[in-house]
Design a protein around this motif. Structure first.
Motif, PDB file in Angstrom:
ATOM      1  N   GLY A   1      42.216  31.544  12.284  1.00  0.00           N
ATOM      2  CA  GLY A   1      42.536  32.737  12.088  1.00  0.00           C
ATOM      3  C   GLY A   1      43.694  33.064  13.417  1.00  0.00           C
ATOM      4  N   VAL A   2      44.283  34.127  13.137  1.00  0.00           N
ATOM      5  CA  VAL A   2      45.334  34.654  14.410  1.00  0.00           C
ATOM      6  C   VAL A   2      44.913  35.841  14.942  1.00  0.00           C
ATOM      7  CG1 VAL A   2      47.371  33.513  13.376  1.00  0.00           C
ATOM      8  CG2 VAL A   2      46.824  35.879  12.573  1.00  0.00           C
ATOM      9  N   SER A   3      43.545  36.403  14.388  1.00  0.00           N
ATOM     10  CA  SER A   3      43.187  37.632  14.941  1.00  0.00           C
ATOM     11  C   SER A   3      42.414  37.395  16.253  1.00  0.00           C
ATOM     12  CB  SER A   3      42.052  38.103  14.089  1.00  0.00           C
ATOM     13  OG  SER A   3      42.781  38.565  12.862  1.00  0.00           O
ATOM     14  N   LEU A   4      42.534  38.394  17.014  1.00  0.00           N
ATOM     15  CA  LEU A   4      41.834  38.539  18.354  1.00  0.00           C
ATOM     16  C   LEU A   4      40.537  39.409  18.161  1.00  0.00           C
ATOM     17  CD1 LEU A   4      45.161  38.334  20.436  1.00  0.00           C
ATOM     18  CD2 LEU A   4      43.373  36.456  20.088  1.00  0.00           C
ATOM     19  N   TYR A   5      39.600  39.205  18.976  1.00  0.00           N
ATOM     20  CA  TYR A   5      38.334  39.824  18.849  1.00  0.00           C
ATOM     21  C   TYR A   5      37.999  40.523  20.349  1.00  0.00           C
ATOM     22  CZ  TYR A   5      38.518  37.545  14.379  1.00  0.00           C
ATOM     23  OH  TYR A   5      38.904  36.902  13.432  1.00  0.00           O
ATOM     24  N   ALA A   6      37.793  41.784  20.354  1.00  0.00           N
ATOM     25  CA  ALA A   6      37.531  42.459  21.491  1.00  0.00           C
ATOM     26  C   ALA A   6      35.915  42.893  21.455  1.00  0.00           C
ATOM     27  CB  ALA A   6      38.232  43.522  21.988  1.00  0.00           C
ATOM     28  N   ARG A   7      35.225  42.914  20.582  1.00  0.00           N
ATOM     29  CA  ARG A   7      33.787  43.449  20.288  1.00  0.00           C
ATOM     30  C   ARG A   7      32.940  42.451  20.489  1.00  0.00           C
ATOM     31  NH1 ARG A   7      34.652  46.118  15.387  1.00  0.00           N
ATOM     32  NH2 ARG A   7      32.900  45.069  14.832  1.00  0.00           N
ATOM     33  N   ALA A   8      31.828  42.535  21.319  1.00  0.00           N
ATOM     34  CA  ALA A   8      30.994  41.595  21.496  1.00  0.00           C
ATOM     35  C   ALA A   8      30.235  41.143  20.176  1.00  0.00           C
ATOM     36  CB  ALA A   8      29.899  41.870  22.636  1.00  0.00           C
ATOM     37  N   ASP A   9      29.966  42.130  19.369  1.00  0.00           N
ATOM     38  CA  ASP A   9      29.232  41.675  18.001  1.00  0.00           C
ATOM     39  C   ASP A   9      30.168  40.774  17.107  1.00  0.00           C
ATOM     40  OD1 ASP A   9      29.242  45.008  16.601  1.00  0.00           O
ATOM     41  OD2 ASP A   9      31.023  43.604  17.187  1.00  0.00           O
ATOM     42  N   GLU A  10      31.361  40.446  17.475  1.00  0.00           N
ATOM     43  CA  GLU A  10      32.398  39.794  16.449  1.00  0.00           C
ATOM     44  C   GLU A  10      32.205  38.339  16.808  1.00  0.00           C
ATOM     45  OE1 GLU A  10      35.827  42.032  17.693  1.00  0.00           O
ATOM     46  OE2 GLU A  10      36.124  42.725  15.408  1.00  0.00           O
ATOM     47  N   TYR A  11      31.480  37.790  18.065  1.00  0.00           N
ATOM     48  CA  TYR A  11      31.442  36.684  18.241  1.00  0.00           C
ATOM     49  C   TYR A  11      29.973  35.882  18.030  1.00  0.00           C
ATOM     50  CZ  TYR A  11      35.718  37.060  21.031  1.00  0.00           C
ATOM     51  OH  TYR A  11      37.042  37.168  21.436  1.00  0.00           O
ATOM     52  N   HIS A  12      30.000  34.723  17.579  1.00  0.00           N
ATOM     53  CA  HIS A  12      28.856  34.050  17.130  1.00  0.00           C
ATOM     54  C   HIS A  12      27.999  33.327  18.183  1.00  0.00           C
ATOM     55  CE1 HIS A  12      31.520  34.181  13.541  1.00  0.00           C
ATOM     56  NE2 HIS A  12      30.694  34.944  13.101  1.00  0.00           N
ATOM     57  N   TYR A  13      28.782  33.015  19.329  1.00  0.00           N
ATOM     58  CA  TYR A  13      27.847  32.233  20.040  1.00  0.00           C
ATOM     59  C   TYR A  13      28.302  32.370  21.573  1.00  0.00           C
ATOM     60  CZ  TYR A  13      27.743  29.025  16.057  1.00  0.00           C
ATOM     61  OH  TYR A  13      27.609  28.842  14.722  1.00  0.00           O
ATOM     62  N   TRP A  14      27.339  32.348  22.347  1.00  0.00           N
ATOM     63  CA  TRP A  14      27.480  32.790  23.727  1.00  0.00           C
ATOM     64  C   TRP A  14      26.901  31.788  24.749  1.00  0.00           C
ATOM     65  CZ3 TRP A  14      29.909  37.395  25.345  1.00  0.00           C
ATOM     66  CH2 TRP A  14      29.891  38.296  24.259  1.00  0.00           C
ATOM     67  N   GLY A  15      27.704  31.722  25.953  1.00  0.00           N
ATOM     68  CA  GLY A  15      27.384  30.907  27.087  1.00  0.00           C
ATOM     69  C   GLY A  15      26.525  32.015  27.897  1.00  0.00           C
ATOM     70  N   LYS A  16      25.702  31.462  29.142  1.00  0.00           N
ATOM     71  CA  LYS A  16      24.698  32.050  29.948  1.00  0.00           C
ATOM     72  C   LYS A  16      25.645  33.014  31.013  1.00  0.00           C
ATOM     73  CE  LYS A  16      20.861  29.323  28.816  1.00  0.00           C
ATOM     74  NZ  LYS A  16      19.650  28.644  29.557  1.00  0.00           N
ATOM     75  N   GLY A  17      26.976  32.473  31.253  1.00  0.00           N
ATOM     76  CA  GLY A  17      27.604  32.985  32.481  1.00  0.00           C
ATOM     77  C   GLY A  17      27.634  32.221  33.722  1.00  0.00           C
TER      78      GLY A  17
END
Length: 127
Positions: A104-120
């Motif tokens: 998709g071409v959309s961009l996402y700025a909300r954390a709840d829109e992402y499925h996977y996360w790193g630890k940082g």
């Protein structure tokens, strides 16, 4: 199991630069939208930057425009965040996030829109 592993953080003086990397194990990484967020001590997690699957579309928080650059190398399953002109207010743990976007071409700025996360990775800027 999807893994996102960030690296490149460190301690720098104000005005310095770092290049953060996020290596993804997800097989469909090249079709995913990616983002960077940061969380300072005692504060909420904030959006920093986002990039579409091809790298053709990007978005930034107003506070980092002109100083930070997000990019990706799909052949290496890696997304980057070049951070320049750092100031103490940029001190935070920087995390990357992965959304199954199926090109998709959309961009996402909300954390709840992402499925996977790193630890940082920790970025500390001293004055």
């Amino acid at each position: 199991q999807v893994q996102l592993v960030e690296s490149g953080g460190g301690s720098v003086q104000a005005g310095g630069s770092l290049r953060l990397s996020c290596a993804a194990s997800r097989r469909t990484f090249s079709r995913d939208a990616m983002g960077w967020f940061r969380q300072a001590p005692g504060k909420e997690r904030d959006f920093v930057a986002a990039i579409s699957w091809s790298g053709g579309n990007t978005a930034y928080a107003d506070s980092v425009k002109g100083r930070f650059t997000i990019s990706r190398d799909n052949a290496k399953n890696t997304v980057y965040l070049q951070v320049n002109s750092l100031n103490p207010e940029n001190t935070a743990v920087y995390c990357c996030a992965d959304r199954n976007a199926v090109r998709g071409v959309s961009l996402y700025a909300r954390a709840d829109e992402y499925h996977y996360w790193g630890k940082g990775t920790q970025v500390t800027v001293s004055s």
